[in-house]
Design an enzyme around this catalytic site. Structure first.
Site, PDB file in Angstrom:
ATOM      1  N   PRO A 157      39.421  40.932  39.930  1.00 22.62           N
ATOM      2  CA  PRO A 157      39.298  40.351  41.161  1.00 22.62           C
ATOM      3  C   PRO A 157      40.250  40.751  42.285  1.00 22.62           C
ATOM      4  CG  PRO A 157      39.087  38.597  39.531  1.00 22.62           C
ATOM      5  CD  PRO A 157      39.812  39.953  39.000  1.00 22.62           C
ATOM      6  N   GLU A 178      42.474  34.250  32.524  1.00 25.22           N
ATOM      7  CA  GLU A 178      42.988  34.526  34.006  1.00 25.22           C
ATOM      8  C   GLU A 178      43.141  35.923  34.242  1.00 25.22           C
ATOM      9  OE1 GLU A 178      43.089  32.106  36.241  1.00 25.22           O
ATOM     10  OE2 GLU A 178      41.873  31.383  34.695  1.00 25.22           O
ATOM     11  N   ARG A 193      24.569  57.336  36.503  1.00 29.61           N
ATOM     12  CA  ARG A 193      23.608  57.679  37.345  1.00 29.61           C
ATOM     13  C   ARG A 193      23.540  59.140  38.320  1.00 29.61           C
ATOM     14  NH1 ARG A 193      22.475  56.341  42.194  1.00 29.61           N
ATOM     15  NH2 ARG A 193      20.223  56.492  42.360  1.00 29.61           N
ATOM     16  N   ASP A 249      19.733  58.257  47.972  1.00 32.42           N
ATOM     17  CA  ASP A 249      20.162  56.928  48.267  1.00 32.42           C
ATOM     18  C   ASP A 249      20.340  56.237  49.332  1.00 32.42           C
ATOM     19  OD1 ASP A 249      19.875  57.044  45.328  1.00 32.42           O
ATOM     20  OD2 ASP A 249      22.060  56.977  44.919  1.00 32.42           O
TER      21      ASP A 249
HETATM   22  C1  9D3 Z   1      39.808  31.511  40.854  1.00 36.63           C
HETATM   23  C2  9D3 Z   1      40.916  31.502  39.829  1.00 36.63           C
HETATM   24  N1  9D3 Z   1      40.761  31.908  38.436  1.00 36.63           N
HETATM   25  C3  9D3 Z   1      39.285  31.827  37.743  1.00 36.63           C
HETATM   26  C4  9D3 Z   1      39.494  30.458  37.089  1.00 36.63           C
HETATM   27  C5  9D3 Z   1      40.857  33.513  38.744  1.00 36.63           C
HETATM   28  C6  9D3 Z   1      39.858  34.473  38.062  1.00 36.63           C
HETATM   29  C7  9D3 Z   1      40.438  35.161  37.008  1.00 36.63           C
HETATM   30  C8  9D3 Z   1      39.503  35.722  36.277  1.00 36.63           C
HETATM   31  C9  9D3 Z   1      38.598  34.590  38.466  1.00 36.63           C
HETATM   32  C10 9D3 Z   1      37.866  35.704  37.869  1.00 36.63           C
HETATM   33  C11 9D3 Z   1      38.032  36.079  36.818  1.00 36.63           C
HETATM   34  C12 9D3 Z   1      37.352  36.887  36.011  1.00 36.63           C
HETATM   35  N2  9D3 Z   1      36.550  38.152  36.969  1.00 36.63           N
HETATM   36  C13 9D3 Z   1      36.786  39.247  36.496  1.00 36.63           C
HETATM   37  O1  9D3 Z   1      37.328  39.580  35.639  1.00 36.63           O
HETATM   38  C14 9D3 Z   1      36.554  40.175  37.308  1.00 36.63           C
HETATM   39  C15 9D3 Z   1      35.687  40.204  38.789  1.00 36.63           C
HETATM   40  C16 9D3 Z   1      35.184  38.971  39.228  1.00 36.63           C
HETATM   41  O2  9D3 Z   1      35.255  37.907  38.857  1.00 36.63           O
HETATM   42  N3  9D3 Z   1      34.366  39.404  40.435  1.00 36.63           N
HETATM   43  C17 9D3 Z   1      34.118  40.541  41.004  1.00 36.63           C
HETATM   44  N4  9D3 Z   1      34.725  41.681  40.360  1.00 36.63           N
HETATM   45  C18 9D3 Z   1      35.361  41.442  39.265  1.00 36.63           C
HETATM   46  S1  9D3 Z   1      36.057  42.465  38.451  1.00 36.63           S
HETATM   47  C19 9D3 Z   1      36.730  41.740  37.131  1.00 36.63           C
END
Ligand code: 9D3
Length: 252
Positions: free
Chosen positions: A94, A121, A159, A174
């Site tokens: 994220p 996390e 792709r 695209d």
């Molecule tokens: C908001 C507090 N935490 C969640 C209880 C933080 C958090 C940790 C791990 C939020 C999401 C995640 C898991 N997400 C991913 O591993 C992830 C992700 C995403 O959640 N949204 C957009 N792209 C990605 S890439 C990896």
């Protein structure tokens, strides 16, 4: 025929089963069968050497949730990297740069992608520091792990590989390549539930059809994604059409 471009993609995950049906489906499967890409999953748990194969632990400093331990991931990455001269390690996170079509095009020219999926996390920060080349997010929304984002990235990159799409589907046309949303599409029947296919598409006049499609692309982009319009190169005719749209809007 000799194979020159075989992209190799390894996905490091604690849920390898997640990818079985995705890799076994339509275009991805065909790409694998045609030796355009090698798709492989690596189970991070196989690199946990304790008897319970533990991959997570409590966070230093306290707080909710668990953190993925560095040792199994480190071993998994080192083992996977050994398979090629020039691997790129990508952590789906994220906190990463948001995936764009442009990023996918760049990645599609590499020979070996190693994609790390986090869970809980996330992974211990030292994994990022030591082994990760870049972090990629798929957008500003919260998922439960990196597996879906990894599948999105794989689909988007594969792709683009030469030979994966037929010329009819060619990636060069695209919507996100020319920066506009696509015009609407229609097939038979000419009338459905009282809704007609636009007359011009039945006319057989290719010049008029091309102009209509361009204008519908512009109209939709202007209505739905005006942020995209700021980034595209437009012709005089495009600007003239958008001006007419704006003026017609102002009258209501
Ligand atoms: C908001 C507090 N935490 C969640 C209880 C933080 C958090 C940790 C791990 C939020 C999401 C995640 C898991 N997400 C991913 O591993 C992830 C992700 C995403 O959640 N949204 C957009 N792209 C990605 S890439 C990896």
């Amino acid at each position: 025929m000799t194979q020159v471009n075989l992209m190799h993609i390894d996905i490091l995950t604690i849920f390898p089963d997640f990818f079985t049906s995705i890799f076994a489906t339509s275009i991805l499967q065909r790409a694998v069968a045609n030796n355009l890409v090698r798709l492989n999953t690596v189970n991070i748990r196989d690199f946990a050497y304790d008897k319970h194969k533990i991959v997570d632990d409590y966070p230093y400093g306290g707080g909710a949730g668990m953190v993925m331990k560095p040792e199994p991931i480190g071993r998994a990455i080192v083992a996977t990297k050994a398979a090629s001269a020039n691997p790129r390690v990508i952590y789906m996170s994220p906190q990463g740069q948001v995936l764009t079509q442009q990023k996918a095009v760049q990645l599609s020219s590499l020979e070996h992608l190693i994609i790390l999926c986090g869970h809980y996390e996330g992974v211990d920060e030292r994994v990022s520091t030591l082994y990760v080349d870049e972090e990629i997010s798929i957008g500003d929304f919260v998922l439960t792990g990196g597996e879906l984002p990894a599948a999105v990235l794989v689909d988007c990159v594969v792709r683009l590989l030469p030979g994966v799409l037929g010329s009819a589907e060619s990636a060069a046309q695209d919507s996100f390549s020319d920066g506009l949303l696509e015009h609407p599409h229609y097939t038979r029947p000419p009338e459905f539930m009282g809704q007609m296919v636009p007359e011009i598409l039945l006319s057989g006049h290719h010049g008029n059809i091309a102009r209509w499609r361009r204008q519908e692309s512009l109209r939709r982009t202007w209505e739905r994604r005006p942020d995209l319009l700021a980034k595209v190169r437009l012709s005089e005719a495009d600007y003239a059409f958008l001006d007419r749209l704006r003026r017609s809007q102002e009258r209501f």
